[in-house]
Design a protein around this motif. Structure first.
Motif, PDB file in Angstrom:
ATOM      1  N   SER A 291      99.527  47.070 114.090  1.00  0.00           N
ATOM      2  CA  SER A 291      98.740  46.727 112.907  1.00  0.00           C
ATOM      3  C   SER A 291      99.552  45.829 111.981  1.00  0.00           C
ATOM      4  CB  SER A 291      98.345  48.021 112.194  1.00  0.00           C
ATOM      5  OG  SER A 291      97.647  47.717 111.029  1.00  0.00           O
ATOM      6  N   GLY A 292      98.945  44.728 111.538  1.00  0.00           N
ATOM      7  CA  GLY A 292      99.621  43.810 110.632  1.00  0.00           C
ATOM      8  C   GLY A 292     100.456  42.748 111.322  1.00  0.00           C
ATOM      9  N   SER A 293     100.422  42.720 112.667  1.00  0.00           N
ATOM     10  CA  SER A 293     101.276  41.766 113.391  1.00  0.00           C
ATOM     11  C   SER A 293     100.721  40.332 113.374  1.00  0.00           C
ATOM     12  CB  SER A 293     101.491  42.230 114.836  1.00  0.00           C
ATOM     13  OG  SER A 293     100.265  42.428 115.487  1.00  0.00           O
ATOM     14  N   GLY A 294      99.420  40.176 113.081  1.00  0.00           N
ATOM     15  CA  GLY A 294      98.860  38.822 112.980  1.00  0.00           C
ATOM     16  C   GLY A 294      97.710  38.521 113.928  1.00  0.00           C
ATOM     17  N   LYS A 295      97.170  39.522 114.616  1.00  0.00           N
ATOM     18  CA  LYS A 295      96.110  39.296 115.609  1.00  0.00           C
ATOM     19  C   LYS A 295      94.853  38.684 114.985  1.00  0.00           C
ATOM     20  CE  LYS A 295      95.989  43.634 116.764  1.00  0.00           C
ATOM     21  NZ  LYS A 295      97.002  44.192 115.853  1.00  0.00           N
ATOM     22  N   THR A 296      94.359  39.317 113.926  1.00  0.00           N
ATOM     23  CA  THR A 296      93.121  38.823 113.301  1.00  0.00           C
ATOM     24  C   THR A 296      93.341  37.423 112.721  1.00  0.00           C
ATOM     25  OG1 THR A 296      92.335  41.054 112.854  1.00  0.00           O
ATOM     26  CG2 THR A 296      91.407  39.313 111.489  1.00  0.00           C
ATOM     27  N   THR A 297      94.513  37.195 112.174  1.00  0.00           N
ATOM     28  CA  THR A 297      94.814  35.878 111.609  1.00  0.00           C
ATOM     29  C   THR A 297      94.772  34.818 112.714  1.00  0.00           C
ATOM     30  OG1 THR A 297      96.262  36.969 110.029  1.00  0.00           O
ATOM     31  CG2 THR A 297      96.483  34.585 110.212  1.00  0.00           C
TER      32      THR A 297
HETATM   33  N1  LIG Z   1      93.833  37.062 103.270  1.00  0.00           N
HETATM   34  C1  LIG Z   1      95.071  37.553 103.295  1.00  0.00           C
HETATM   35  N2  LIG Z   1      95.887  37.393 102.247  1.00  0.00           N
HETATM   36  C2  LIG Z   1      97.153  37.867 102.287  1.00  0.00           C
HETATM   37  N3  LIG Z   1      97.701  38.492 103.332  1.00  0.00           N
HETATM   38  C3  LIG Z   1      96.933  38.674 104.407  1.00  0.00           C
HETATM   39  C4  LIG Z   1      95.583  38.215 104.456  1.00  0.00           C
HETATM   40  N4  LIG Z   1      95.064  38.533 105.675  1.00  0.00           N
HETATM   41  C5  LIG Z   1      96.043  39.166 106.329  1.00  0.00           C
HETATM   42  N5  LIG Z   1      97.169  39.237 105.591  1.00  0.00           N
HETATM   43  C6  LIG Z   1      98.468  39.808 106.013  1.00  0.00           C
HETATM   44  O1  LIG Z   1      98.883  39.109 107.160  1.00  0.00           O
HETATM   45  C7  LIG Z   1      99.487  39.986 108.110  1.00  0.00           C
HETATM   46  C8  LIG Z   1      98.737  39.923 109.426  1.00  0.00           C
HETATM   47  O2  LIG Z   1      97.435  40.473 109.252  1.00  0.00           O
HETATM   48  P1  LIG Z   1      96.369  40.563 110.399  1.00  0.00           P
HETATM   49  O3  LIG Z   1      95.086  41.010 109.775  1.00  0.00           O
HETATM   50  O4  LIG Z   1      96.349  39.281 111.136  1.00  0.00           O
HETATM   51  O5  LIG Z   1      96.985  41.711 111.319  1.00  0.00           O
HETATM   52  P2  LIG Z   1      96.401  42.431 112.613  1.00  0.00           P
HETATM   53  O6  LIG Z   1      97.393  42.288 113.696  1.00  0.00           O
HETATM   54  O7  LIG Z   1      95.012  41.944 112.867  1.00  0.00           O
HETATM   55  O8  LIG Z   1      96.358  43.961 112.150  1.00  0.00           O
HETATM   56  P3  LIG Z   1      95.313  45.145 112.542  1.00  0.00           P
HETATM   57  O9  LIG Z   1      95.706  45.636 113.919  1.00  0.00           O
HETATM   58  O10 LIG Z   1      95.581  46.188 111.492  1.00  0.00           O
HETATM   59  O11 LIG Z   1      93.917  44.604 112.475  1.00  0.00           O
HETATM   60  C9  LIG Z   1      99.471  41.356 107.445  1.00  0.00           C
HETATM   61  O12 LIG Z   1     100.727  41.537 106.821  1.00  0.00           O
HETATM   62  C10 LIG Z   1      98.386  41.260 106.410  1.00  0.00           C
HETATM   63  O13 LIG Z   1      98.636  42.123 105.331  1.00  0.00           O
END
Ligand SMILES: Nc1ncnc2c1ncn2[C@@H]1O[C@H](COP(=O)(O)OP(=O)(O)OP(=O)(O)O)[C@@H](O)[C@H]1O
Ligand SMILES: [Mg+2]
Length: 226
Positions: free
Chosen positions: A41-47
């Motif tokens: 979680s938070g590694s950057g997948k959704t981004t």
């Molecule tokens: N709009 C935003 N503004 C600031 N920080 C953000 C934003 N979106 C995501 N982040 C940060 O960027 C990092 C990556 O977030 P991301 O949502 O890509 O993680 P993830 O791998 O999809 O996590 P998860 O498994 O919890 O869905 C995290 O530290 C998150 O807090």
């Protein structure tokens, strides 16, 4: 040489609050590949998914999808690229609850300005593929979680996008519905779609053939193997 359908070159994403969510990503995805994007979680997948889907732009670097350098497109062209080339299935489905299944799906076709009977045929076909035709006239708020998901799938594929992207698609599904969903994804793959799935769920590795797993850690690609 095989041409990639997705290319990320030196891509970084820094949000306004200073969070570096992606750190110098280099990645190529080829047509008809199935990619499992994993990472804590938070590694950057959704981004990362957001950049490939054209929902957001990188701070630095190049994103090229389906032959289009989307990181450089003006917003209006980016919207039209998204409507044609990618289908996204969001974790929370992103459906309009008070509309019917049919209305949610056909709404995706509006920007394509197809003739009515062609649009109609495509919606029927997408609903059949996603096994949701029997609920065509039900409002989304009356559907079960699995049915909502199948509606979201039909909506994601009705434009016949080359790339289908899903973010944590089984997070709200029971085992039976997860298996059914994977069957659907395998069907999309056999029709030539490229499928990208961000997930923690090991069921995809168990039940999907020929996947490539990409692990992301602190915004960097840790490893990538098929
Ligand atoms: N709009 C935003 N503004 C600031 N920080 C953000 C934003 N979106 C995501 N982040 C940060 O960027 C990092 C990556 O977030 P991301 O949502 O890509 O993680 P993830 O791998 O999809 O996590 P998860 O498994 O919890 O869905 C995290 O530290 C998150 O807090
Ligand atoms: Mg996420």
């Amino acid at each position: 040489m095989k041409k990639p359908i997705v290319t990320l070159k030196d891509v970084s994403k820094i949000f306004d609050n200073g969070t570096k969510a992606l750190d110098n990503i280099n990645l190529q995805i080829f047509k008809n590949e199935t990619i499992i994007l994993s990472g804590v979680s938070g590694s950057g997948k959704t981004t990362l998914i957001g950049l490939i889907a054209g929902l957001d732009r990188p701070t630095e670097g190049l994103v090229e999808v389906d032959g289009v350098k989307i990181s450089k497109l003006p917003q209006i062209e980016l919207d039209s690229f998204r409507q044609k080339s990618v289908g996204v299935i969001f974790q929370d489905f992103g459906l309009i609850e008070y509309l019917t299944v049919y209305e949610n799906i056909i709404a995706s076709l509006i920007p394509l300005r197809l003739e009515r009977d062609i649009a109609e045929r495509r919606v029927q076909e997408a609903m059949r593929e996603a096994n949701i035709s029997h609920k065509a006239n039900s409002r989304v708020y009356h559907l079960s979680g699995g049915e909502k998901q199948r509606c979201a799938i039909a909506r994601a594929v009705v434009n016949r996008p080359n790339i289908v992207i899903c973010d944590e698609p089984t997070a709200n599904l029971d085992l039976e519905n997860s298996k059914q969903f994977i069957k659907l994804l395998n069907g999309l793959k056999s029709k030539g779609h490229t499928v990208i799935i961000a997930t923690h769920d090991p069921i995809f590795e168990r039940l999907m053939p020929n996947i490539r797993k990409i692990t992301i850690s602190n915004g960097k690609i840790e490893n990538s193997y098929g």
